[in-house]
Structures are given as structure tokens and as C-alpha cells.
Design a protein around this motif. Structure first.
Motif, PDB file in Angstrom:
ATOM      1  N   PRO A  19       0.843  -1.205   0.000  1.00 36.05           N
ATOM      2  CA  PRO A  19       0.000   0.000   0.000  1.00 36.05           C
ATOM      3  C   PRO A  19       0.877   1.254   0.000  1.00 36.05           C
ATOM      4  O   PRO A  19       1.756   1.400   0.843  1.00 36.05           O
ATOM      5  N   GLY A  20       0.639   2.103  -0.920  1.00 37.67           N
ATOM      6  CA  GLY A  20       1.440   3.320  -1.024  1.00 37.67           C
ATOM      7  C   GLY A  20       2.410   3.303  -2.176  1.00 37.67           C
ATOM      8  O   GLY A  20       3.085   4.306  -2.436  1.00 37.67           O
ATOM      9  N   ASN A  52       2.532   6.008  -4.918  1.00 38.33           N
ATOM     10  CA  ASN A  52       3.217   7.286  -4.757  1.00 38.33           C
ATOM     11  C   ASN A  52       4.533   7.352  -5.549  1.00 38.33           C
ATOM     12  O   ASN A  52       5.098   8.435  -5.709  1.00 38.33           O
ATOM     13  N   PRO A  61      -5.584   3.234  -3.905  1.00 37.71           N
ATOM     14  CA  PRO A  61      -5.232   4.266  -2.925  1.00 37.71           C
ATOM     15  C   PRO A  61      -6.371   4.627  -1.982  1.00 37.71           C
ATOM     16  O   PRO A  61      -6.123   5.001  -0.829  1.00 37.71           O
ATOM     17  N   PRO A 114      -5.511   2.186   2.319  1.00 43.03           N
ATOM     18  CA  PRO A 114      -4.657   3.274   2.817  1.00 43.03           C
ATOM     19  C   PRO A 114      -3.329   2.741   3.354  1.00 43.03           C
ATOM     20  O   PRO A 114      -3.199   1.558   3.698  1.00 43.03           O
ATOM     21  N   ILE A 115      -2.356   3.622   3.434  1.00 39.11           N
ATOM     22  CA  ILE A 115      -1.040   3.240   3.960  1.00 39.11           C
ATOM     23  C   ILE A 115      -1.150   2.982   5.457  1.00 39.11           C
ATOM     24  O   ILE A 115      -1.686   3.814   6.199  1.00 39.11           O
ATOM     25  N   SER A 143       6.219   1.303   7.847  1.00 37.58           N
ATOM     26  CA  SER A 143       6.848   2.216   6.891  1.00 37.58           C
ATOM     27  C   SER A 143       7.610   1.389   5.864  1.00 37.58           C
ATOM     28  O   SER A 143       8.481   0.579   6.228  1.00 37.58           O
TER      29      SER A 143
END
Length: 561
Positions: free
Chosen positions: A399-400, A403, A413, A417-418, A423
């Protein structure tokens, strides 16, 4: 009576005149040999100085020779005193004296500069990649040595293959010694000094033994003599604690005990980790259901069989408690490993990753990761890294990923969601001409979906849909590679593969001090000239130099005519 006294005075005058005449005649005869005496004095002077400079054992003989030279030069001066005075006071003599003073002054000045330079050494590495400079981490290790360390290098001078190696090793050891007063080294011929070789247990050449002089801890470096290997030896010889890595077994992983060159084994990677001051142990969760508390990281290299439920639960527990792992998968890995990563939001793509924009020549199924395809978000892994390649890789998604411009992702997206507890950090990506092909034997892309991630890292405090564990000692950290072949014996030391793997482990264990001490790539720079520039170089070498010589000759002739 008066006549008798007068005769005696005349006789005395005749005698004294005869003595003076004899002395003058002797000096006149000696003048012919004064040059020979002076030359002998100069030769004795040179010999005396040479003996003082070249051999301290000949000090007495050197001083005696210098004394003899002084006597000979003084005798030559007395014999030809008038000639010397006239030579000095004359016009040519004055010029000669001035010239001599200038020469002596120049010699003294050069001697002073040389003395200052020897006592205050300074060097500057002009190579593009600082080929001859120690890494800052190595310099820090040398400055903070807890005890004096001695390195004894054993080389056979009769072996031609060892001559170049021994010179490189001596240069590196000399640089170590220059950086620390607590480090010293010696070069030993084991055939001439077998006692020393036996004392340190040397069984093969070449070998460099590092010894802590107070604790007598010994570590031998064999076959690989790079800065990183010597820095590791310093840590071991001074008693720095070794972190323990556990290599997971029991699921068809690559064999850690296989050191056969060119094989699919994992022995070279184990050897490289040992060189980074890690202790390595195999781990079977069927035999030992609990991962040891001293595990700095878990290594999973190319599993082909499924995890048992208990094994999967233990690995998940270990990661949730702040564990570290490096996972090397291959296309279509076992489902249990896919599910383990899925709990942390990572999706393993189906099929084989192909990159038609960057691959090894004639090997379309081997993506080539060039320097501009690394993400330098984690500098300790990818900074200054050579290109690497991943023979038969898969890709990852998370996820993410949307970007990152140009990267293909299956996450929406809005719907995905992130995660706030995880991280993600990409390590390397492919070009836009990439795809995932379900047919593992096909080197063709039916369509280009965009760039993909064959290497990824993530740090988290909790998996998806879970609250962070307040008792966790550290954050979870995992490095993922979509290929395990690049770390096999066949490819480990090819290009930047070994550094990519070892740097990743160093980052996981927060031990990046040795990653910067790896061998630096040699920069090969081409001089690229346009056609007009090439013509200028060509014609200037033909015409400018001869014309310059003719011009200088003409100027000299014009001034002398």
C-alpha cells in the motif's frame, strides 16, 4: 775574535737559508700532489657520510673516515694555500664561491623540507572512488582500539602469485599503522621463521594473523585481504562481541554448509557474514520451536516448502516482538511465506519478473539493477553500490506504491490506505519496460505494466490490524528480495551482489560500520572527443611541438648573434 763570530753568524744564516729552501722545495714538490690529496679527502668524506646514512653499525668507522678526510683536505689547503687564496679572491673565484654558497644553501633547504615532510606526512587520494583511502568507520575503529594490536603477515616471497598480494597487504597495513599508534605489523617469511608461524598456528600461506597483545586473542585472515576483512579482524582481536545470525532450515532453503564454487549453495554468503564479525548458526524450528533471544536477525534463503503452523506462528511472534529478518524468495514461493509477509501488508507478485529495458546480455530472465535504479533512501545499503543482477526474480507490492511514479500496483489508494504502523522503503526498481509473466520459462512480456520492485524493506511497530506491543524492545525490520540466486555461490561475488546482501544484513542489525569499508569500485573513465577535438589533438601533436622548438631556437639564435 770578531772574525770568528762573523763566520759563525754567516754559517748560521747559510744553515737557516738551506732549511727554508728545503721546506720551500718540499712544498713545491707537494703542490703537484695536492690535487690528489684533495680528491682523496673528498672521497673519504663521501664514504664517511654514506656509512653514517646507510648503516648505523658502522658509526665508529664512519667517524674515523670523516676524520681522515678532514686531515687530507686541511693538508691539501696548506700545500696549495696561495693558489686557493688566489682562486677565491679572483673574479672567477668569487663567482665560484657564490655558486658554492647557493648550492650549499639549496642542499640545506631541500634537507630541511625533506625532514619536515618525513616527520609530518600528508597524503591526498585523487582517485574518483577514493581507492586508497580508509573508510571513516575503519579510522574510528583504529582510533578507539581498546588494546594494542599486532598484525603478522605470512607470505612466501618465492611464490610469484603472492608477490603482488603481499605488496597490497603491506600498503594497507602501513596505512593502518599510520592511523593508530596502537597498531603495528610485521612481514614474515614462514620458511625462514617457522617458529613464529608455528606459534600462531599458521597452516597455509598467505595468512595475516591479528593478535591483541594484552588479551592474546587471535584471528586469522585467509584468502581475502580487503579493508573490511582487516577491520573485522581488529574487532575480533580486541574482543568486540559478535552478533549471532540464524539461518532457517527445514523448508528446502539453500544449504549454508555448501561452499562449492558455482553451486546453488549459500556457503559464500555465510563466509561473507563471518567476515563481517557475525556468528552464524542454523535454526530448525521443528527441533527448536523457539527462536533464541540472542538472534540479531533471521535469514530465510530460498524456501521451497511450506511452514508448519507452529513455525509460522513463531516467526510471526518473533517479528511482532521487534525481530529482524532478511527474506530471499523466488518466483511462486510457498503460500505460508506469502501469508507471513501479507500480515505486514506486503504482496508477493505472481510469476517471473522480466525487465526488457535492463537485463544481463542474452539473459532476458535476469534483471540488471544499474546504479540509477537504486533508491538511496537507505544509504548504508545502496550508496556507491555497483550494479547487481537478480537471476529469476519476482516482485513485491505494498500500500502506497502508487506514490512512486511509473510503478505498477494492485492496491487501490482509496480502499487500501497506507498503514500507520508500517513504513515501507523501496531498495531497487526495474525500468518501465517490465512485467510479471506467469510462465517461468518465457522471456517475453505480453504487455508492459510499469516498473516493479524486486527489493524492498519495511520497518513497523505492529502488523496490519494489530495494536503495537508495548513490551517490544525495538521496531520490526525486514528486508525482502524477490530472488535468492544472487546470493548463491554461483553469483555471490559477481558485480555488487555480495555487497547488496551484506549491506542489507548490516542495516538490519544496525551494524553499518563495516558496510562502508567494502572494496571500492574502480572508476574507468573514457576521454570522449568530438571529431574537431580529435583533429586538434592530432594536428597539434604533429605541428605545435616542432614549431615551438623552432621558435625557441630562433629566439636563442637572435639573442646570441
Amino acid at each position: 775574535m770578531a772574525r770568528r763570530q762573523q763566520r759563525e753568524v754567516q754559517n748560521e744564516g747559510q744553515l737557516s737559508g738551506t732549511a727554508a729552501t728545503s721546506l720551500l722545495r718540499s712544498l713545491s714538490r707537494a703542490r703537484g700532489s695536492s690535487a690528489i690529496i684533495a680528491i682523496a679527502g673528498v672521497v673519504a668524506l663521501v664514504l664517511g657520510i654514506a656509512m653514517l646514512l646507510l648503516s648505523g653499525d658502522l658509526g665508529g668507522t664512519a667517524y674515523t673516515t670523516l676524520s681522515v678526510s678532514g686531515v687530507l683536505l686541511l693538508l691539501a689547503l696548506l700545500i696549495s694555500f696561495n693558489t686557493v687564496v688566489q682562486s677565491i679572491t679572483g673574479r672567477r673565484g668569487r663567482y665560484g664561491v657564490n655558486t658554492g654558497i647557493m648550492i650549499v644553501s639549496l642542499v640545506v633547504l631541500v634537507g630541511l623540507v625533506d625532514t619536515i615532510a618525513v616527520r609530518n606526512t600528508w597524503d591526498y587520494d585523487t582517485t574518483a572512488t577514493k581507492q586508497f583511502s580508509l573508510a571513516d568507520q575503519t579510522v574510528d575503529i583504529l582510533k578507539d582500539l581498546p588494546e594494542p594490536v599486532e598484525a603478522i603477515a605470512f607470505f612466501d616471497p618465492k611464490n610469484i602469485e603472492q608477490l603482488q598480494i603481499s605488496q597490497d597487504v603491506e600498503d594497507l597495513l602501513a596505512e593502518f599503522a599510520r592511523r593508530s599508534s596502537r597498531f603495528e605489523y610485521t612481514i614474515v617469511d614462514p620458511d625462514l621463521d617457522p617458529t613464529t608461524a608455528k606459534r600462531y598456528g599458521i597452516r597455509q600461506y598467505p595468512t595475516v594473523a591479528f593478535v591483541g597483545t594484552e588479551s592474546e586473542r587471535l584471528h586469522q585472515v585467509v584468502s581475502r585481504f580487503q579493508e573490511r576483512d582487516f577491520a573485522t579482524a581488529l574487532l575480533i582481536a580486541t574482543g568486540v562481541e559478535r552478533k549471532t545470525l540464524y539461518v532457517l532450515t527445514g523448508h528446502g532453503e539453500r544449504e549454508a554448509s555448501d561452499f562449492e564454487p558455482g553451486s546453488a549453495g549459500f556457503g559464500f554468503a555465510v563466509e561473507g557474514l563471518s567476515g563481517d564479525n557475525y556468528g552464524l548458526t542454523t535454526l530448525s524450528l521443528l527441533e527448536n520451536p523457539n527462536i533464541p533471544e540472542n538472534a540479531a536477525a533471521i535469514i530465510i534463503a530460498g524456501p521451497t516448502k511450506e511452514l508448519e503452523d507452529a513455525e509460522s506462528e513463531e516467526l510471526q511472534r518473533y517479528l511482532e516482538d521487534g525481530g529482524r529478518a532478511i527474506v530471499l524468495l523466488d518466483p511462486n514461493p510457498p503460500e505460508s511465506f506469502i501469508q507471513l509477509l501479507g500480515k505486514w501488508g506486503v504482496l508477493v507478485n505472481d510469476g517471473l519478473l522480466l525487465d526488457m529495458g535492463s537485463y544481463v546480455a542474452n539473459q532476458e530472465q535476469t534483471p540488471l539493477i544499474t546504479r540509477d535504479q537504486y533508491f538511496n533512501v537507505i544509504p548504508s545499503i545502496t550508496e556507491d553500490l555497483e550494479e547487481s543482477f537478480l537471476p529469476g526474480s519476482t516482485g513485491f507490492d505494498y500500500p502506497g506504491l502508487h506514490n512512486l511514479p511509473g510503478f505498477e500496483t494492485s492496491f487501490d489508494p482509496e480502499k487500501d490506505p497506507i498503514p500507520e504502523t508500517i513504513s515501507y522503503t523501496p531498495i531497487a526498481g526495474t525500468t518501465l519496460l517490465s512485467c510479471s509473466n506467469p510462465d517461468l520459462d518465457s522471456p517475453i512480456c505480453d504487455r508492459f505494466g510499469g516498473s516493479q520492485l524486486p527489493a524492498l524493506a519495511f520497518v513497523g511497530i505492529a502488523p496490519l490490524n494489530k495494536e503495537p506491543d508495548p513490551d517490544a524492545s525495538q521496531q520490526t525490520a525486514v528486508v525482502l528480495f524477490g530472488d535468492s540466486d544472487f546470493a548463491s555461490n554461483k553469483y555471490f561475488y559477481s558485480r555488487g551482489n555480495s555487497d547488496l546482501f551484506l549491506n542489507s544484513v548490516n542495516w538490519l542489525t544496525e551494524d553499518i560500520s563495516l558496510s562502508a569499508a567494502r572494496p571500492k569500485p574502480r572508476a574507468f573513465r573514457l576521454l570522449v572527443l568530438t571529431r574537431p577535438e580529435m583533429r586538434f589533438v592530432q594536428y597539434s601533436s604533429w605541428l605545435l611541438l616542432p614549431l615551438g622548438v623552432l621558435l625557441l631556437g630562433g629566439i636563442a639564435w637572435w639573442r646570441r648573434r
